[in-house]
Design a protein around this motif. Structure first.
Motif, short mmCIF file in Angstrom:
data_model
loop_
_atom_site.label_atom_id
_atom_site.label_comp_id
_atom_site.label_asym_id
_atom_site.label_seq_id
_atom_site.Cartn_x
_atom_site.Cartn_y
_atom_site.Cartn_z
N PRO A 66 0.86 -1.20 0.00
CA PRO A 66 0.00 0.00 0.00
C PRO A 66 0.89 1.25 0.00
N PRO A 67 0.36 2.40 -0.44
CA PRO A 67 1.17 3.62 -0.55
C PRO A 67 1.93 3.98 0.73
N GLU A 68 1.33 3.78 1.87
CA GLU A 68 1.99 4.16 3.13
C GLU A 68 3.20 3.27 3.45
N ASP A 69 3.32 2.11 2.81
CA ASP A 69 4.43 1.20 3.07
C ASP A 69 5.48 1.22 1.96
N GLN A 70 5.25 1.99 0.90
CA GLN A 70 6.19 2.02 -0.21
C GLN A 70 7.39 2.91 0.13
N PRO A 72 10.09 5.81 -0.37
CA PRO A 72 9.99 7.13 -1.00
C PRO A 72 10.93 7.24 -2.21
#
Length: 75
Positions: A66-70, A72
């Motif tokens: 999910p985006p929060e775990d990708q 940066p």
């Protein structure tokens, strides 16, 4: 190429437990992997090892993070 070694038929006893019938596989006929497939053809049971997955197969079965775990972006 892997050499196929055929071992002759062997009589083993059928055991019973709460899940059904079982047999003990003789030591010289043991499978090396953690799982097998089994199918019944007439009066015969055919037991075959489950092929090990390669890394590409494992990765293709995974869901994207999910985006929060990708990670940066790095400039």
């Amino acid at each position: 190429m892997k050499q196929v070694v055929r071992r002759g038929p062997r009589e083993v006893e059928i055991g019973y437990d709460e899940e059904g019938q079982f047999i003990s596989v003789p030591e010289d006929m043991e499978f090396s992997g953690p799982a097998v497939t089994i199918c019944k053809v007439g009066d015969r049971l055919i037991v075959e090892p489950v092929a090990a997955k390669n890394l590409a197969e494992v990765l293709s079965g995974m869901e994207a993070l999910p985006p929060e775990d990708q990670f940066p972006d790095i400039d």
